[in-house]
Design an enzyme around this catalytic site. Sequence first.
Site, PDB file in Angstrom:
ATOM      1  N   SER A 257      49.979  40.896  60.353  1.00  0.00           N
ATOM      2  CA  SER A 257      49.691  41.307  58.978  1.00  0.00           C
ATOM      3  C   SER A 257      50.960  41.746  58.264  1.00  0.00           C
ATOM      4  CB  SER A 257      48.695  42.472  58.994  1.00  0.00           C
ATOM      5  OG  SER A 257      48.566  43.064  57.726  1.00  0.00           O
TER       6      SER A 257
ATOM      7  N   TYR B  60      45.899  50.625  61.268  1.00  0.00           N
ATOM      8  CA  TYR B  60      45.711  49.174  61.257  1.00  0.00           C
ATOM      9  C   TYR B  60      47.059  48.472  61.433  1.00  0.00           C
ATOM     10  CZ  TYR B  60      44.997  44.479  59.408  1.00  0.00           C
ATOM     11  OH  TYR B  60      44.990  43.118  59.243  1.00  0.00           O
TER      12      TYR B  60
END
Length: 335
Positions: free
Chosen positions: A125, A150
Amino acid sequence: MVKEKILITGVAGFVGFSLAQVLINESYSVVGIDNLNDYYDKELKINRLNQLRDMDGFIFFNKDLKNKNELDSLFDYVINLAAQAGVRYSIENPFAYLDSNLTGFLNILETCRRYPVKHLLYASSSSVYGGNKVVPFSTNHNVDHPVSLYAATKKSNELMAHTYSHLYDIPTTGLRFFTVYGPWGRPDMAYFSFTKDIIEGNPIKVFNHGKMERDFTYIDDIVEGIVKLIPLAPEKNSDWDESVDELGASFAPYRVYNIGNNSPVPLMKFINVLEEKIGKEANKQYMEMQPGDVLRTYADVSELERDIDFKPSTSIEDGLGKFVDWYKEYYNVKL
């Protein structure tokens, strides 16, 4: 001719579903797994699956990656897109990220160790860039300052992949996605929730008073990048030297790429384009910055261009237009 078999985890998710359609049409045999969790609308996931079930060459299993021995099988390629998504959600539900993003990914790596594959690709990501201020974000930049759990789990995935690439010669490629959007997308993403709220006349929350930028990347561009990278398995480079060579590569058969549009869009422009495509003005509620958010994302995709001659290029006007058209049809919206 025997079809090459690809395992896609998270196949009922946005990227997994979109990728599976293309790979089946390109004559791959796709085995998809998903645990169909309820992080967002499960009906949307089921409807994506129903689209895939109508295609020849697709098999689905409802499995959870955090359970060991769920993946004992042979595949030519593995594409791991299963993960607990959401930056803000990770602040309130941290343990969900450990189960899915760490334990789940470890089970994928162990499967590839027991049953060698030609290439393991996995979703990282843009969040790994955390508090970085130098733009565009490059795979040569340090990513040791995450601002959400995350992001930390995605950075961990890259470290875990490198370890297994080194120890077991598993070719791995990490894909740092930048704000993926488009038809069949995720309801928790801003473009999706904004569309719903604007159509229904509800206020939209504009964080940091609109002073943010995102490198929005259209789903078809993401999928094209993945498909072109599948046959490009990284190779060992015993001469690799971190003082002079790219940090997105290694002495192990390991690689990391950015997949982004290389064109950040100011949040207020994004909202204005969405208003234009919907044909209705938003009721904007300006808010402070949210914990875990970053001010700007901007992908350096020069390595992607060099290695597969590809650069995402869909404009925000075209991409949001296609999304709004899909949204109106899917939800039977009459304006």
